[in-house]
Motif scaffolding. Sequence first.
Motif, PDB file in Angstrom:
ATOM      1  N   ALA A  94      36.146  43.301  33.822  1.00  0.00           N
ATOM      2  CA  ALA A  94      37.205  44.294  34.034  1.00  0.00           C
ATOM      3  C   ALA A  94      36.615  45.674  34.295  1.00  0.00           C
ATOM      4  O   ALA A  94      37.123  46.434  35.119  1.00  0.00           O
ATOM      5  N   GLY A  95      35.523  45.999  33.592  1.00  0.00           N
ATOM      6  CA  GLY A  95      34.873  47.286  33.800  1.00  0.00           C
ATOM      7  C   GLY A  95      34.236  47.393  35.173  1.00  0.00           C
ATOM      8  O   GLY A  95      34.162  48.491  35.740  1.00  0.00           O
ATOM      9  N   GLN A  96      33.810  46.274  35.724  1.00  0.00           N
ATOM     10  CA  GLN A  96      33.184  46.291  37.047  1.00  0.00           C
ATOM     11  C   GLN A  96      34.197  46.395  38.180  1.00  0.00           C
ATOM     12  O   GLN A  96      33.954  47.083  39.181  1.00  0.00           O
ATOM     13  N   CYS A  97      35.327  45.700  38.031  1.00  0.00           N
ATOM     14  CA  CYS A  97      36.306  45.716  39.138  1.00  0.00           C
ATOM     15  C   CYS A  97      37.392  46.770  38.947  1.00  0.00           C
ATOM     16  O   CYS A  97      38.161  47.050  39.860  1.00  0.00           O
ATOM     17  N   HIS A  98      37.482  47.343  37.747  1.00  0.00           N
ATOM     18  CA  HIS A  98      38.469  48.378  37.438  1.00  0.00           C
ATOM     19  C   HIS A  98      39.904  47.894  37.656  1.00  0.00           C
ATOM     20  O   HIS A  98      40.757  48.641  38.127  1.00  0.00           O
ATOM     21  N   GLU A  99      40.128  46.615  37.322  1.00  0.00           N
ATOM     22  CA  GLU A  99      41.469  46.041  37.405  1.00  0.00           C
ATOM     23  C   GLU A  99      41.735  45.185  36.167  1.00  0.00           C
ATOM     24  O   GLU A  99      40.893  45.105  35.262  1.00  0.00           O
ATOM     25  N   PHE A 100      42.890  44.545  36.143  1.00  0.00           N
ATOM     26  CA  PHE A 100      43.300  43.714  35.019  1.00  0.00           C
ATOM     27  C   PHE A 100      42.730  42.313  35.186  1.00  0.00           C
ATOM     28  O   PHE A 100      42.950  41.660  36.207  1.00  0.00           O
ATOM     29  N   VAL A 101      41.978  41.849  34.201  1.00  0.00           N
ATOM     30  CA  VAL A 101      41.366  40.521  34.228  1.00  0.00           C
ATOM     31  C   VAL A 101      42.004  39.668  33.142  1.00  0.00           C
ATOM     32  O   VAL A 101      42.162  40.116  32.002  1.00  0.00           O
ATOM     33  N   ALA A 102      42.404  38.450  33.488  1.00  0.00           N
ATOM     34  CA  ALA A 102      43.066  37.571  32.531  1.00  0.00           C
ATOM     35  C   ALA A 102      42.439  36.188  32.542  1.00  0.00           C
ATOM     36  O   ALA A 102      41.915  35.733  33.569  1.00  0.00           O
ATOM     37  N   LEU A 103      42.507  35.525  31.393  1.00  0.00           N
ATOM     38  CA  LEU A 103      41.955  34.183  31.243  1.00  0.00           C
ATOM     39  C   LEU A 103      43.039  33.243  30.733  1.00  0.00           C
ATOM     40  O   LEU A 103      43.784  33.579  29.811  1.00  0.00           O
ATOM     41  N   THR A 104      43.137  32.071  31.358  1.00  0.00           N
ATOM     42  CA  THR A 104      43.992  31.009  30.827  1.00  0.00           C
ATOM     43  C   THR A 104      43.103  29.874  30.351  1.00  0.00           C
ATOM     44  O   THR A 104      41.946  29.754  30.763  1.00  0.00           O
TER      45      THR A 104
END
Length: 269
Positions: A94-104
Amino acid sequence: MRLVKGLLERCLELIELLAVNAQWRRMSEIADALGLQKGPAHRLLHEMAALGWVEQDADTERYRLTLKLALLGQQYLRGTGLSGLVQPILDKAAGQCHEFVALTVVQGNALHWFTSSQGAPPGLMYQPSLSGRAMLYTTANGKVWLSTMSDEEAIRLALKNGLGRSAREGEAVGPRALRTVDEMLRELAATRARGYGVADEEAARGVRAIAVAVRAFDDQRVVATMSVAGPLLRMDPARDQELSALLQQTASTLGMVWPRNGPPQEVLA
């Protein structure tokens, strides 16, 4: 035996229903959602309350889950160590892409939202409330998972999940969601060809997401999916190559640290 299985399924359906948004619900609303008459629904709620899974508000007579499920889930996840393993990896992505990262995580015939990390700066930020099962035909996570199956199995699960019918309250269905089996088949082929799933205003208006599958290092089974999502203004298709590469690299790391004994398959809904 058939009656016992039916009762167990009803109990689990009730738990999953009440777990969404953790809100108080009327008995009639619960009965409608489970496809039950009021009498059987009342008996089910009464028994679940007696066992400590459900509580009723004395003033409104509405029902919700007790903390029993949450406490058991926390106890179980502490035992697996899964949260401690995956969260730093998601935070880095998330810190690298500066977006919301989610895991299922994969559980049976469904994907369940597990954890997330917000990498976007304050301002124009996508911050969904993720709980319960992921929609399979509207989310990038769902599409990439379905693409790892045969067309027949993928379509069966997509139809069961709601493909082709009107969206129900609370379901993540955006204005550009797929509507037909033919559309789904074309999307599965495109997802396999590119190696990642895409949802462009299909789960939520103004939001675009891409996702990849996470495979366990030892046997290559699909154990999870992870996605990057954000506002259309920032999630331009021109970023897909960059973001998919980041996701694939992160998924590879997750696969190497994923517990071998399969606790992710058993996480509570």
